[in-house]
Scaffold this motif. Structure first.
Motif, PDB file in Angstrom:
ATOM      1  N   LEU A 175      13.545  -1.767  62.814  1.00  0.00           N
ATOM      2  CA  LEU A 175      12.886  -0.508  63.165  1.00  0.00           C
ATOM      3  C   LEU A 175      13.241   0.571  62.148  1.00  0.00           C
ATOM      4  O   LEU A 175      14.426   0.791  61.846  1.00  0.00           O
ATOM      5  CB  LEU A 175      13.306  -0.090  64.587  1.00  0.00           C
ATOM      6  N   PRO A 176      12.205   1.254  61.607  1.00  0.00           N
ATOM      7  CA  PRO A 176      12.446   2.206  60.521  1.00  0.00           C
ATOM      8  C   PRO A 176      12.982   3.540  61.015  1.00  0.00           C
ATOM      9  O   PRO A 176      12.318   4.566  60.947  1.00  0.00           O
ATOM     10  CB  PRO A 176      11.054   2.360  59.903  1.00  0.00           C
ATOM     11  N   VAL A 177      14.195   3.508  61.507  1.00  0.00           N
ATOM     12  CA  VAL A 177      14.810   4.744  61.989  1.00  0.00           C
ATOM     13  C   VAL A 177      16.249   4.752  61.481  1.00  0.00           C
ATOM     14  O   VAL A 177      16.857   3.668  61.365  1.00  0.00           O
ATOM     15  CB  VAL A 177      14.726   4.825  63.540  1.00  0.00           C
ATOM     16  N   GLU A 178      16.763   5.911  61.148  1.00  0.00           N
ATOM     17  CA  GLU A 178      18.112   6.025  60.567  1.00  0.00           C
ATOM     18  C   GLU A 178      18.245   5.038  59.406  1.00  0.00           C
ATOM     19  O   GLU A 178      19.179   4.232  59.385  1.00  0.00           O
ATOM     20  CB  GLU A 178      19.180   5.764  61.624  1.00  0.00           C
ATOM     21  N   GLY A 179      17.286   5.037  58.490  1.00  0.00           N
ATOM     22  CA  GLY A 179      17.237   4.012  57.439  1.00  0.00           C
ATOM     23  C   GLY A 179      16.524   2.819  58.028  1.00  0.00           C
ATOM     24  O   GLY A 179      15.310   2.730  58.005  1.00  0.00           O
ATOM     25  N   MET A 180      17.276   1.950  58.619  1.00  0.00           N
ATOM     26  CA  MET A 180      16.692   0.768  59.279  1.00  0.00           C
ATOM     27  C   MET A 180      17.692   0.275  60.317  1.00  0.00           C
ATOM     28  O   MET A 180      18.867   0.102  60.014  1.00  0.00           O
ATOM     29  CB  MET A 180      16.464  -0.321  58.221  1.00  0.00           C
ATOM     30  N   VAL A 181      17.261   0.080  61.552  1.00  0.00           N
ATOM     31  CA  VAL A 181      18.154  -0.545  62.535  1.00  0.00           C
ATOM     32  C   VAL A 181      17.502  -1.847  63.006  1.00  0.00           C
ATOM     33  O   VAL A 181      16.276  -1.958  63.036  1.00  0.00           O
ATOM     34  CB  VAL A 181      18.461   0.360  63.764  1.00  0.00           C
ATOM     35  N   THR A 182      18.347  -2.821  63.332  1.00  0.00           N
ATOM     36  CA  THR A 182      17.795  -4.049  63.921  1.00  0.00           C
ATOM     37  C   THR A 182      18.184  -4.076  65.393  1.00  0.00           C
ATOM     38  O   THR A 182      19.320  -3.777  65.751  1.00  0.00           O
ATOM     39  CB  THR A 182      18.317  -5.330  63.236  1.00  0.00           C
ATOM     40  N   ARG A 183      17.228  -4.412  66.225  1.00  0.00           N
ATOM     41  CA  ARG A 183      17.469  -4.481  67.674  1.00  0.00           C
ATOM     42  C   ARG A 183      16.774  -5.719  68.222  1.00  0.00           C
ATOM     43  O   ARG A 183      15.658  -6.050  67.807  1.00  0.00           O
ATOM     44  CB  ARG A 183      16.886  -3.249  68.396  1.00  0.00           C
TER      45      ARG A 183
END
Ligand code: FAD
Length: 377
Positions: free
Chosen positions: A75-83
Motif C-alpha cells: 500500500l502506497p502510504v508512508e513510502g510503502m507498507v505491506t499488510r
C-alpha cells in the motif's frame, strides 16, 4: 460446416458444444509467480468502520486458494507498507477476491484502503498464502470462534462450504462490541436458515438503542459457550480475533479441559508474543547444532556473528538494526532483501517468488546462513 465449428444458433441451428463452452469460458489461473496486480471492482460498506473491497485481475484470472488464506498488499502510504488481508469471499467463486477490512484508528494501511481504494484502482499484491483452513463439508464437527475482523477467515470457510454443498456440522460463534459492529450479520442469518448443518450464535459486549438486539449479551465466557455449544468439547475449534480475545478463548478452553490438540488459531497481529500465526498448541524447540557465520549489512556497515539456527533477521536485530518485518515465518514478504553474497538456507512459506529468488532476493526472517553472507541492509 460441422456441428462443432458452427457458431450460429438461429432457428434449428446447432447448440454450442460443451467443448466450445469450456474453451470460451476458460479463465487463466492466477499465477503468483507472475501475476501481482489486482484491480478494485467494487467497495461495500459493511459496518460503520468495516468495508469489503472486491478485486479481480486486469484480465480475468482464476484465483485458486484455500478458504482462510490471505493476500499481502503493498500500500502506497508512508513510502510503502505491506499488510496482509484474509480473503473473505467464497473460494468456490474463484474469479474475484474480496477482503474485508476494519479501519484501525491511526493505522496507515487500513485507513489508506478505506480512504483511497475505489473501483478502478490497482494495487500490488502477493499470495495467496497461509495455512489456516479447513473443509466445513467434511465429517468433522467444527466450531468457529471469531471476534471483530477475525470473522474473515471463518466467513470464507463458511461461504465456501455453503457454495460447494453444505456444512456438515458447523457451529459459528462470533463476538462483537455492539450490534452495529456485527459484520455479515444478515448473510450469516440467511446462510443458517438455508443450511441446517450451520448454526450461528452471536454475542455483543454491549447493546445500543440504535440497533435492536435479542441475542447473547456480554463477553464470551465458558458459561456462555456451554449454552451456545453444549458439545463444544467434541468439536475441532478454529479461532481468530484480537490477541486478548484469543488469549481468553485459550484460557477458557484449557479451564474446560478441552483437548488443545484440536485447537487452531490465526493471529492478525504477527508481532504478538502470545501465539504464533497459526499453530497447534504443542511445540518442542529443536536442538540446533552447526557453524557460526558472519553476516555483513552493506548499507549500514554492521557485521555480526550469526550462531547456528539464528535467522538473518535476528542477527540484524542483534546488530541494533530494525529491518521491516512482519510474520517472521516467510509468508508475508515484508522483510524481502537482497543477498549480495554467500549462501543461505531459506525455509519460506510462499512469501517470495521464484523469479525474486533468482534475482538474489531472500526473506531474512526465515533465512539462516550457510556461509558468511552480505545482505543489502
Ligand atoms: C494473516 C493476516 C490476516 C489479516 N486479515 C485481516 C482481515 O481480514 N481484515 C482486517 O481488517 N485486518 C486483517 N489483518 C490485519 C491487517 O494486516 C493490518 O494489521 C490492519 O489492517 C491494521 O493495519 P494498519 O496499517 O491500519 O495499522 P497498523 O499500523 O498495523 O496497526 C495500528 C495499531 O492497531 C493494532 N491493530 C492492528 N490490526 C488490528 C485489528 N485488526 N484490530 C485491532 N487492532 C489492530 C496494531 O497492533 C497497532 O497497535 C490481517 C493480518 C494478518 C497478519
Amino acid at each position: 460446416m460441422s456441428a462443432n465449428k458452427t457458431t450460429t444458433t438461429g432457428q434449428g441451428g446447432d447448440k454450442p458444444s460443451e467443448e466450445m463452452l469450456t474453451e470460451a469460458t476458460r479463465v487463466p489461473l492466477w499465477d503468483p509467480e507472475h501475476d501481482d496486480v489486482l484491480v478494485c471492482r467494487q467497495v461495500r460498506q459493511e459496518t460503520h468502520d468495516v468495508k469489503t473491497f472486491v478485486f479481480s485481475g486486469r484480465e480475468p484470472r482464476d484465483f485458486r486458494y484455500s478458504p482462510g488464506q490471505f493476500m499481502t498488499f503493498e500500500l502506497p502510504v508512508e513510502g510503502m507498507v505491506t499488510r496482509c488481508y484474509t480473503i473473505s469471499a467464497s473460494a468456490a467463486r474463484p474469479y474475484r477476491l474480496e477482503i474485508t477490512v476494519k479501519r484501525v484508528p491511526g493505522g496507515p494501511g487500513s485507513n489508506w484502503l478505506h480512504d483511497y481504494m475505489v473501483p478502478g484502482k490497482e494495487v500490488n499484491v502477493s499470495g495467496p498464502g497461509g495455512e489456516f483452513t479447513t473443509d466445513a463439508t467434511s465429517d468433522e464437527k467444527l466450531l468457529f470462534i471469531s471476534a471483530g475482523s477475525g470473522i474473515t477467515p471463518m466467513m470464507s470457510m463458511t461461504r465456501t462450504a455453503c457454495d460447494l454443498s453444505e456444512p456438515t456440522d458447523l457451529h459459528f460463534v462470533h463476538a462483537a462490541r455492539t450490534p452495529s459492529d456485527l459484520i455479515f450479520r444478515d448473510e450469516l442469518s440467511l446462510l443458517a436458515s438455508q443450511n441446517p448443518g450451520l448454526k450461528v450464535s452471536l454475542t455483543c459486549d454491549s447493546t445500543s438503542a440504535s440497533h435492536s438486539w435479542t441475542g447473547f449479551s456480554g463477553r464470551l465466557s465458558l458459561q456462555m459457550l456451554s449454552l451456545m455449544s453444549p458439545d463444544f468439547k467434541d468439536r475441532k475449534i478454529f479461532c481468530c480475533g484480537p490477541g486478548r480475545f484469543m488469549d481468553g478463548v485459550r484460557d477458557m478452553l484449557r479451564e474446560a479441559g478441552f483437548d488443545m490438540e484440536k485447537y487452531y488459531e490465526e493471529s492478525f497481529d504477527f508481532g504478538a508474543e502470545t501465539a504464533g500465526t497459526f499453530e497447534e498448541h504443542s511445540s518442542v524447540a529443536p536442538e540446533i547444532s552447526g557453524q557460526t557465520f558472519r553476516v555483513s549489512f552493506s548499507k549500514t556497515g554492521h557485521v555480526v556473528e550469526c550462531s547456528p539456527g539464528m535467522t538473518i533477521l535476528s542477527a540484524a536485530r542483534e546488530a541494533g538494526l530494525l529491518p521491516l518485518s512482519s510474520c517472521q515465518r516467510g509468508i508475508c514478504g515484508t522483510c524481502k532483501s537482497k543477498l549480495n553474497s554467500g549462501e543461505v538456507d531459506m525455509q519460506h512459506g510462499g512469501g517470495i517468488r521464484q523469479r525474486e529468488i533468482d534475482q538474489g532476493k531472500i526473506l531474512i526472517c526465515c533465512s539462516t546462513p550457510l556461509s558468511d553472507v552480505e545482505v543489502e541492509l
